[in-house]
Design an enzyme around this catalytic site. Structure first.
Site, mmCIF file in Angstrom:
data_model
loop_
_atom_site.group_PDB
_atom_site.id
_atom_site.type_symbol
_atom_site.label_atom_id
_atom_site.label_comp_id
_atom_site.label_asym_id
_atom_site.label_seq_id
_atom_site.Cartn_x
_atom_site.Cartn_y
_atom_site.Cartn_z
ATOM 1 N N HIS A 178 48.712 52.663 34.115
ATOM 2 C CA HIS A 178 48.002 53.623 34.953
ATOM 3 C C HIS A 178 48.656 53.719 36.318
ATOM 4 O O HIS A 178 49.218 52.754 36.814
ATOM 5 C CB HIS A 178 46.513 53.287 35.075
ATOM 6 C CG HIS A 178 46.225 51.911 35.585
ATOM 7 N ND1 HIS A 178 46.395 50.769 34.829
ATOM 8 C CD2 HIS A 178 45.780 51.477 36.791
ATOM 9 C CE1 HIS A 178 46.050 49.704 35.531
ATOM 10 N NE2 HIS A 178 45.687 50.104 36.745
ATOM 11 N N HIS A 180 48.026 54.782 40.360
ATOM 12 C CA HIS A 180 47.039 54.995 41.413
ATOM 13 C C HIS A 180 47.612 56.066 42.336
ATOM 14 O O HIS A 180 48.719 55.901 42.857
ATOM 15 C CB HIS A 180 46.823 53.712 42.232
ATOM 16 C CG HIS A 180 46.274 52.571 41.447
ATOM 17 N ND1 HIS A 180 44.942 52.220 41.481
ATOM 18 C CD2 HIS A 180 46.883 51.689 40.618
ATOM 19 C CE1 HIS A 180 44.756 51.165 40.706
ATOM 20 N NE2 HIS A 180 45.913 50.828 40.177
#
Length: 192
Positions: A178, A180
């Site tokens: 992932h 950010h």
């Protein structure tokens, strides 16, 4: 009146804990708390007689490191992650962007005024960036392009940061690659 305020403070505290329990960060902060505040809208109960920023940050950092080490133990077991549950809409999230390959949603514990997570909908072995192979080139590019779209939608295209935590030493706590996307304030350097 005081009893009603304490009840409201306890309710507020419970709601705060329930909403952030998934991060694991609030537990250490609450343990640092000697007593609850009597103000129903205050979260001063976290550190009533000390600098909130200092104690909360120290507690969160220690807890974040512990959570990352614990998560690394089961990193590649193939079990569904919290992100898989968000993709399946089993866990609600505030979606900022979605296409057939990528999902972007607001972080429940934002570290900046804008803090959005961008994830691939299919892990395909991408538990962390360090596991990327040449075959992942397309999805890695799609994730970065989605980060740009998120920045535009959130009004931070003129200045934002993209962060990828890789492994326990970088405090990765969810082993589903992932990004950010952070912005909405001056991003300092060095970041860590």
């Amino acid at each position: 009146m005081i009893l009603a305020q304490k009840s409201m403070a306890a309710f507020t505290s419970f709601s705060f804990l329930r909403n952030y329990a998934a991060t694991g960060r609030i537990v250490a902060i609450v343990r640092a708390s000697p007593r609850l505040s009597s103000s129903p809208t205050s979260i001063n109960f976290l550190t009533p007689n000390h600098s909130r920023r200092y104690l909360c940050r120290a507690s969160a950092t220690h807890d974040e490191e512990a959570a990352a080490k614990a998560a690394a133990i089961n990193a590649d077991n193939g079990a569904p992650t919290i992100f898989d549950k968000i993709i399946a809409k089993e866990i609600p999230s505030t979606i900022v962007y979605e296409d057939d390959k990528v999902l972007a949603f607001k972080d429940i514990s934002p570290q900046a005024p804008v803090h959005v997570l961008v994830i691939p909908k299919f892990r395909d072995g991408l538990t962390q960036l360090g596991k990327a192979e040449q075959r992942h080139g397309e999805i890695l590019g799609q994730l970065l392009y989605a980060a740009r779209i998120v920045a535009e939608k959130e009004g931070i295209l003129d200045g934002f940061r993209v962060v990828i935590n890789n492994g326990p030493s970088a405090c990765q706590s969810v082993y589903h690659l992932h990004l950010h996307v952070l912005g909405g304030r001056q991003m300092k350097w060095p970041p860590g």
